[in-house]
Design an enzyme around this catalytic site. Sequence first.
Site, short mmCIF file in Angstrom:
data_model
loop_
_atom_site.label_atom_id
_atom_site.label_comp_id
_atom_site.label_asym_id
_atom_site.label_seq_id
_atom_site.Cartn_x
_atom_site.Cartn_y
_atom_site.Cartn_z
CG ASP A 1 -30.91 -5.75 57.11
OD1 ASP A 1 -31.01 -6.81 57.73
OD2 ASP A 1 -31.82 -4.89 57.06
CB ILE A 2 -28.23 -11.37 56.80
CG1 ILE A 2 -26.77 -11.07 56.44
CG2 ILE A 2 -28.63 -12.76 56.32
CD1 ILE A 2 -25.79 -12.04 57.05
CD1 TRP B 1 -42.17 -5.67 52.25
CD2 TRP B 1 -42.17 -6.55 54.30
NE1 TRP B 1 -42.99 -6.78 52.22
CE2 TRP B 1 -43.00 -7.34 53.48
CE3 TRP B 1 -42.01 -6.92 55.64
CZ2 TRP B 1 -43.68 -8.47 53.95
CZ3 TRP B 1 -42.68 -8.04 56.12
CH2 TRP B 1 -43.50 -8.80 55.27
CB CYS C 1 -46.98 -16.95 67.68
SG CYS C 1 -46.64 -18.11 66.33
#
Length: 383
Positions: free
Chosen positions: A174-175, A179, A355
């Site tokens: 998992d790159i 958390w 955003c």
Amino acid sequence: MTSDHRIGPIALPDSRARRVLESLLEGSGITLNGDAPWDPQIYNPDFCNRLLRQGSLGLGESYMDGWWECEHLDELARRLVQHGLGGHARPPSDRLMYRLQAGLMNLQSKARAYMVGEAHYDLGNDLFERMLDPTMCYSCGYWKEADSLHEAQLAKLELACRKLELQPGMRVLDIGCGWGSFAQYATLHHGVSVTGITISREQAALARQRCSGLPVEIQLEDYRDIEGCFDRIVSIGMFEHVGHRNYRAYFETIARVLADDGLFLLHTIGSNNSNITVDPWIDRYIFPNGVLPSARQVADASEDLLLMEDWQNFGPDYDTTLMAWLMNFEHFWSELAERYSERTHRMFRYYLSVCAGAFRARDLQLWQVVFSRDRVYRYDAPR
């Protein structure tokens, strides 16, 4: 300089800056000191001058300084973007300077890789725990059949797992593990083991705590230093920090550590064009050195290394996700106010709102892309 909101919006002076700004806004449906919920209410007479001098940076900083208010920042942002004012985010001299800097320097080099962790992700786990849902996913949820933020994040994690065709015993990388949301979910529900990497010390500490007792290893590490071989690789909400000068190296790393029959899922925000630019306010206050990839850049960087098997866009879901985060953030702000300043409060409100507006305007996309080496991939799980 801040302003006293108790006196109400001011009458803007008749100035060249005001006339230029009103001319730019013509046809957008936005009126300075207007009656619509998306109209900005101005509290400082220098607002127009500052905005024309500094563009997006001035707009965001003046909001943080209390120079103006807006009931629905998200709708203001949507209208600004759809009206084509994104090109005014940077003054011409700043645009030229950024292009020169990005052309001459690797702004996302290994030496600079930890800057965004220190500036944003390490800000405080207590803040993010209140803003996010219990999974602690800090990326777009999948809202097709979801009625809440938590359901949307669980659906996103399951969608990624199904696309990766996870099987018990598989070793997963998992790159940008954040958390530990994907690592925790994939180990509990699909019986895999996960190695997660992050450039945030605060994320790493909480991820280790959340995944305690599970077959999960969390490492504080840059993606370029990864070693080993993995059956599956996932990267959710991290590619935005890689930078155009490093896209090829990123995919070379994936190809180097992915098993011959492996699959890789890339989950990233995407840009509609390949221009090398960033919003200056976001760059300074939220994600230093971040830059969004285009579809062409993703395809070019992975060419001859991996096979692109599947591409899904659910960008509108990020609007819903961001607004859910904003609702959480505002609801729990009273629990955070003693530790964080009102300026931080306004910074996050502005960030989440604008955003959301950009995704609502379809100026930004959210892609999940599946890659393989040379296997036959027949993903047919419902979306």
